[in-house]
Structure formats: structure tokens, C-alpha cells
Enzyme design. Structure first.
Site, PDB file in Angstrom:
ATOM      1  N   LYS A 267      27.836  11.188   4.663  1.00  0.00           N
ATOM      2  CA  LYS A 267      28.814  11.272   3.842  1.00  0.00           C
ATOM      3  C   LYS A 267      29.751  12.453   4.031  1.00  0.00           C
ATOM      4  O   LYS A 267      29.357  13.482   4.293  1.00  0.00           O
ATOM      5  CB  LYS A 267      28.281  11.642   2.230  1.00  0.00           C
ATOM      6  CG  LYS A 267      29.411  11.790   1.080  1.00  0.00           C
ATOM      7  CD  LYS A 267      28.596  12.255  -0.141  1.00  0.00           C
ATOM      8  CE  LYS A 267      29.664  12.670  -1.227  1.00  0.00           C
ATOM      9  NZ  LYS A 267      29.080  12.893  -2.585  1.00  0.00           N
ATOM     10  N   ASP A 272      36.026  17.188  -2.880  1.00  0.00           N
ATOM     11  CA  ASP A 272      36.049  16.048  -3.977  1.00  0.00           C
ATOM     12  C   ASP A 272      36.286  16.784  -5.320  1.00  0.00           C
ATOM     13  O   ASP A 272      35.615  17.706  -5.972  1.00  0.00           O
ATOM     14  CB  ASP A 272      34.191  15.966  -4.015  1.00  0.00           C
ATOM     15  CG  ASP A 272      34.145  14.840  -5.072  1.00  0.00           C
ATOM     16  OD1 ASP A 272      34.967  14.196  -5.468  1.00  0.00           O
ATOM     17  OD2 ASP A 272      32.820  14.903  -5.466  1.00  0.00           O
ATOM     18  N   LYS A 279      36.442  16.303 -12.271  1.00  0.00           N
ATOM     19  CA  LYS A 279      35.276  17.469 -12.356  1.00  0.00           C
ATOM     20  C   LYS A 279      35.941  18.308 -13.252  1.00  0.00           C
ATOM     21  O   LYS A 279      36.879  18.944 -13.501  1.00  0.00           O
ATOM     22  CB  LYS A 279      35.036  18.009 -11.090  1.00  0.00           C
ATOM     23  CG  LYS A 279      34.125  17.258 -10.197  1.00  0.00           C
ATOM     24  CD  LYS A 279      33.667  18.063  -8.952  1.00  0.00           C
ATOM     25  CE  LYS A 279      33.150  16.984  -7.889  1.00  0.00           C
ATOM     26  NZ  LYS A 279      31.650  16.481  -8.268  1.00  0.00           N
ATOM     27  N   ASP A 290      31.198  18.961   0.358  1.00  0.00           N
ATOM     28  CA  ASP A 290      30.545  17.574   0.044  1.00  0.00           C
ATOM     29  C   ASP A 290      30.619  16.724   1.285  1.00  0.00           C
ATOM     30  O   ASP A 290      30.548  15.596   1.214  1.00  0.00           O
ATOM     31  CB  ASP A 290      31.636  16.901  -0.963  1.00  0.00           C
ATOM     32  CG  ASP A 290      30.758  15.699  -2.044  1.00  0.00           C
ATOM     33  OD1 ASP A 290      29.534  16.096  -2.048  1.00  0.00           O
ATOM     34  OD2 ASP A 290      31.631  15.021  -2.559  1.00  0.00           O
ATOM     35  N   ASP A 349      34.325   9.851  -9.549  1.00  0.00           N
ATOM     36  CA  ASP A 349      33.504  10.713  -9.007  1.00  0.00           C
ATOM     37  C   ASP A 349      32.088  10.528  -8.407  1.00  0.00           C
ATOM     38  O   ASP A 349      31.388  11.178  -7.770  1.00  0.00           O
ATOM     39  CB  ASP A 349      33.250  11.986 -10.247  1.00  0.00           C
ATOM     40  CG  ASP A 349      32.655  13.262  -9.568  1.00  0.00           C
ATOM     41  OD1 ASP A 349      33.022  13.504  -8.246  1.00  0.00           O
ATOM     42  OD2 ASP A 349      32.105  14.028 -10.299  1.00  0.00           O
ATOM     43  N   GLU A 351      31.695   8.646  -5.629  1.00  0.00           N
ATOM     44  CA  GLU A 351      32.445   8.248  -4.675  1.00  0.00           C
ATOM     45  C   GLU A 351      31.825   8.325  -3.295  1.00  0.00           C
ATOM     46  O   GLU A 351      32.147   7.605  -2.456  1.00  0.00           O
ATOM     47  CB  GLU A 351      33.892   9.002  -4.164  1.00  0.00           C
ATOM     48  CG  GLU A 351      33.693  10.430  -3.561  1.00  0.00           C
ATOM     49  CD  GLU A 351      33.022  11.388  -4.271  1.00  0.00           C
ATOM     50  OE1 GLU A 351      32.225  12.122  -3.513  1.00  0.00           O
ATOM     51  OE2 GLU A 351      32.759  11.337  -5.492  1.00  0.00           O
ATOM     52  N   ARG A 353      28.857   7.182  -2.599  1.00  0.00           N
ATOM     53  CA  ARG A 353      28.217   5.845  -2.404  1.00  0.00           C
ATOM     54  C   ARG A 353      29.301   4.861  -1.958  1.00  0.00           C
ATOM     55  O   ARG A 353      28.746   3.899  -1.030  1.00  0.00           O
ATOM     56  CB  ARG A 353      27.435   5.543  -3.592  1.00  0.00           C
ATOM     57  CG  ARG A 353      28.317   5.307  -4.891  1.00  0.00           C
ATOM     58  CD  ARG A 353      27.561   5.132  -6.119  1.00  0.00           C
ATOM     59  NE  ARG A 353      27.236   6.462  -6.469  1.00  0.00           N
ATOM     60  CZ  ARG A 353      26.455   6.752  -7.528  1.00  0.00           C
ATOM     61  NH1 ARG A 353      26.044   5.969  -8.546  1.00  0.00           N
ATOM     62  NH2 ARG A 353      26.207   8.156  -7.892  1.00  0.00           N
TER      63      ARG A 353
END
Length: 504
Positions: A267, A272, A279, A290, A349, A351, A353
Site C-alpha cells: 500500500k 492520506d 480524518k 501511509d 478513508d 482507501e 484496501r
């Protein structure tokens, strides 16, 4: 970059700026560890007594500085704790040696040369000391203009490993392995620590291309046009709100004698914000980390090349920036993934996956022997396992167990986690094939179940959720710095080695 040398010189005769020795607990008594005999002699056999008067106990993570007496070429002695002394005939654990060496190396930032006289009766112990010292010597100063700040944090320039025989092939191989693994872990740390205005998806891809040329790796970069043409709806959907378009990078190391192929998927969310599902305040400041999974995958492929492992290792880096804007994906939108499945986005959020799903599908098309994805995927995993332990999920219990044992072997804390089938129903969508969110409780497991939906039939797969240990916000300890840690690199490199050997 910290240099590593092996030396047969005695601890009393080698010229260095500091001399590192080990001490341990034996009941209520402080004892000097093997390797420090000459240093103890220079203190007239009273090194342990001197250290005890300064409060030393020999506990792990403890370090005590003492001016060197006459008879030593180094002006400073650093005694590091190894914890409990082993029983007669037994060796100190490699992780205790690794942490002690890292503690000393951190303490010696700004020093030119340190000699490490820790217990190294076998090549694996020498490798652990070398690895710990090189990891502990790490410092990230690229964005500090003040020279005094840079000098204070400047990594230890040279590590001299005493007791390691430079002409012995096993010791030499252990040192070379330690240097490659530590330097590639530090490569991952550098990427994680870079600010997101400099490490965009395109910049990350360019860094991979540069390393690819240096190490003979095959690199393919899919830009936004290629992603659109290929139908990578997950990666494009996550990156839709940013002015910095996404990338999917394939970086591959191959060996002519390889019989197995290991695919690694990382990933790579370079920043993010949460997207439209923004967030809350206090949760954005470290979100440059991230992309830690992609950094770990990239570093592992380079390490495999440097070590010449007889296994093919292919890395897939799913790179995007998750930002809110008028073009961003909204909660309620439906994305058509590269696999052809549709996903209803209930939370932007969630995201990671989405980008991983596209990359996993693509990786499966090459029919590797196994796939491992690595991601800072869920806060739920941090709640479950804390800040120092990553979770392992898999579609094969034996493979999950093997990765857990490998992580423990190399000194990375991990824990096997289940994929409960009953949690899958929570991701049912009235609109699409699946939703990107399910039940709140067990959220880390739900994310794993989502990823499993994109694994091809018959392919062994494991998922590492490194959300806890990937970025360390507290005080440094052992060989672990503040900031990016390079979590899972050592586990993945060892997995590649054992895959090459046919043991996994």
C-alpha cells in the site's frame, strides 16, 4: 551511510572514538559479557563494580558511558545492557544483541568510529550485532538546514565489529547480509520520513526507476493514462481527488536458477487525508507514513537483488494520494475494480484496501507461488495489537504460522489473526458486489476479508497489517528510531531467503 568493518584486533589495541561492551544481570549481580575481557582487565577487573556505582543494572535498553582508563586506545567505554545472562554454555539471544548494538549506535550519533566488543561467538551473532548497529546509527537529517543540528544527529560513521573473523566466509557473509538488510530497511525509513509534498506517487515511482537501474531490476510504471485504459478503478478512485495522479509500479528481481516466485504488494498512499471522509484533527499529521507498505516491498526487492537470492521477487506498489476536492470519490460512489467487481465506497478513508485490491488482482495474473501484501491498513489493528506488533492474516494457516515464526526469528513482533467468515456478510451492498466497509468491531479482520475477495483461486496469500509499528512517534529505543521504522522489511527478506531454500 555507516561503514562496517570486521576486525580481529583486540579491544584494548584498536583505535576508535568509543568502545562498546556488553553487561548483563546474573541474579542480583552485574557481570561483564564475553568480548569485554581486555576492557575489564584495563579496569583492574573492576569494570562491573564501576558501572554499578553509576547505577548500571545490565537491563536491556540501558547504556552507561565511562571514561576509558590507561591501556585502552579508545577514550570512551559504552556499556550496554543485554538483560539476563544466559545459563552456562548458552549464547545471548540475537535480538538482545541487536537491540544492545542499536542502543549504543544511537548514543554515539556524531561519532566517527566505534568498536563493538559484544559476544560474537558465531556468525549469526556477529550478523545481529552488525544489523543492530547499522539500524541504530540511522538518522534522517535531509530537511535540517542548521549544521549543528545535522552534526548532532549525524550517523556513526564506522562500525568496527570485534571478534568477527574477516577471512571466515561465514562471518563475512553474515556481515554482508546484515549490511544489505539494514541499508534497505533504512531506505524504507528515508521514504517514509520524506514529506508528502516531495514524495508524490510520481516521485516515488521515479525513485524506484533509479534504484532499478542501479540494481538490475525490471521496472514498469503505469501512469494515470495507462491505469484508465487498464480499468484500475480502485487506484484511480482513491487518487481522483488529488492533483498528483496515482501510479502502479511493478519492480521485479529475477534469478536464473529460481524455482519459485514470491509476489509482494504494498500500500503506497503517499498522503492520506481521508478524502471526503476527512480524518479528524490530530490524525493527519503523520499520514505521510501511509506508504510504509510500499516502501517495505520496494526495499525488500532491492535487498533480494543485493543478496543474489535464488528466488524471483516481484513487488507491486499501489501509489496514490487520498485528498478531498471537487473531483474526489464520494461516499456512495461505486467503483469498478480491475478484477471487474464493483465496490460501493461507504467511507473514503478505507482507501488502502481499494488500491491493494487492484494491485493484488494484477499480481495474481502472473500466478506466483505466494503473495504477501503489506499495509498500514487499519487503526483497528493498532487497537488490537498496540504500536509495536503487526497482524498477520492468510488464506493458509501453515503459511500464516510460517510468517509469524519468521518475524519472531528476525526480531519483529507479530501476531497471527483470523479471517472469520461471519464478518463477510457485513460488507454486502444493495448496489454493488461488495462494500468497502463492514462491521466496526473487528475492523482489521474485515479489511483482510475484503482483500481476500481479490485473490485468485489456488494462490497462497498473506496480509500484514503494519499500522502499529510502521511509524514510531515516541522516544527511540534499541535500534528503532523516531519516525519511519521500516517495519516488515526484515521479515520479508527472510521469507524470500527461506522461499529460495524451499523451506516455506
Amino acid at each position: 551511510m555507516t561503514a562496517l568493518t570486521l576486525s580481529t584486533a583486540g579491544a584494548a589495541t584498536l583505535r576508535a572514538d568509543a568502545l562498546v561492551v556488553g553487561v548483563a544481570k546474573s541474579g542480583k549481580t552485574l557481570v561483564v559479557a564475553p568480548g569485554a575481557e581486555a576492557v575489564d582487565k584495563a579496569f583492574d577487573g573492576r569494570l562491573a563494580a564501576v558501572l554499578e556505582t553509576l547505577g548500571a543494572t545490565g537491563g536491556e535498553g540501558e547504556a552507561t558511558k565511562v571514561p576509558a582508563p590507561a591501556g585502552l586506545k579508545a577514550p570512551l567505554v559504552v556499556a550496554v545492557g543485554l538483560g539476563a545472562a544466559p545459563e552456562d554454555g548458552e549464547a545471548y539471544g540475537t535480538e538482545a544483541l541487536r537491540r544492545a548494538a542499536g542502543t549504543a549506535a544511537r548514543l554515539l550519533h556524531g561519532t566517527k568510529k566505534a568498536a563493538f566488543a559484544l559476544p560474537v561467538a558465531a556468525p549469526e551473532e556477529a550478523g545481529a550485532v552488525a544489523e543492530g548497529a547499522l539500524l541504530g546509527a540511522y538518522a534522517f537529517t535531509a530537511y535540517q538546514a542548521a549544521q549543528d543540528a545535522k552534526d548532532a544527529k549525524k550517523p556513526l560513521a564506522e562500525v568496527a565489529l570485534l571478534g568477527a573473523k574477516p577471512r571466515d566466509k561465514a562471518y563475512k557473509a553474515a556481515a554482508e547480509r546484515a549490511q544489505a538488510v539494514a541499508e534497505e530497511t533504512n531506505r524504507a525509513r528515508d521514504l517514509i520520513n520524506m514529506p508528502p509534498n516531495d514524495l508524490t506517487p510520481a516521485a516515488f515511482a521515479a525513485a524506484v526507476q533509479t534504484a532499478g537501474k542501479e540494481h538490475g531490476l525490471k521496472v514498469q510504471v503505469l501512469d494515470e493514462r495507462a491505469l484508465t485504459k487498464g480499468g484500475y478503478g480502485g487506484i484511480l478512485g482513491v487518487g481522483a481527488g488529488s492533483e498528483n495522479p496515482p501510479r502502479l509500479v511493478r519492480v521485479a528481481y529475477t534469478h536464473a536458477k529460481a524455482e519459485k516466485t514470491l509476489a509482494l504488494v504494498g500500500k503506497g498512499i503517499t498522503y492520506d487525508s481521508g478524502g471526503i471522509s476527512l480524518k479528524p484533527a490530530g490524525h493527519n499529521e503523520t499520514m505521510k507514513c501511509d506508504m510504509s507498505g510500499a516502501a517495505a516491498v520496494f526495499a525488500t526487492v532491492v535487498a533480494a537483488a543485493r543478496l543474489g537470492l535464488e528466488v524471483n521477487v516481484t513487488g507491486w506498489l499501489a501509489l496514490a494520494e487520498n485528498m478531498p476536492s471537487g473531483s474526489a470519490t464520494r461516499p456512495g460512489d461505486v467503483l469498478r475494480m480491475y478484477s471487474g467487481k464493483t465496490v460501493e465506497v461507504l467511507n473514503t478513508d478505507a482507501e488502502g484496501r481499494l488500491v491493494l485490491a487492484d494491485a493484488l488482482t494484477k499480481a495474481c495474473e502472473e500466478h506466483p507461488d505466494a503473495i504477501v501484501d503489506v499495509a498500514t491498513l487499519t487503526g483497528a489493528m493498532v487497537l488490537a495489537l498496540g504500536n509495536r506488533t503487526f497482524g498477520i492474516m492468510a488464506n493458509d494457516d501453515d503459511y500464516r504460522t510460517a510468517i509469524h515464526e519468521i518475524a519472531e526469528e528476525v526480531g519483529e513482533q507479530s501476531w497471527p489473526m483470523p479471517l472469520p467468515a461471519d464478518l463477510r456478510k457485513g460488507m454486502d451492498s444493495p448496489t454493488a458486489d461488495i462494500a468497502n466497509m463492514g462491521e466496526r468491531m473487528g475492523g482489521g479482520l474485515v479489511a483482510g476479508l475484503f482483500l481476500q475477495e481479490f485473490i485468485g483461486e489456488g494462490i497462497t496469500w498473506a496480509h500484514l497489517d503494519i499500522a502499529g509499528p510502521a511509524f514510531h512517534e515516541g522516544a527511540p529505543y534499541g535500534y528503532t528510531p523516531k519516525g519511519g521504522t521500516g517495519s516488515s522489511v526484515r521479515t520479508l527478506v527472510r521469507l524470500a531467503e527461506l522461499t529460495a531454500a524451499g523451506e516455506v
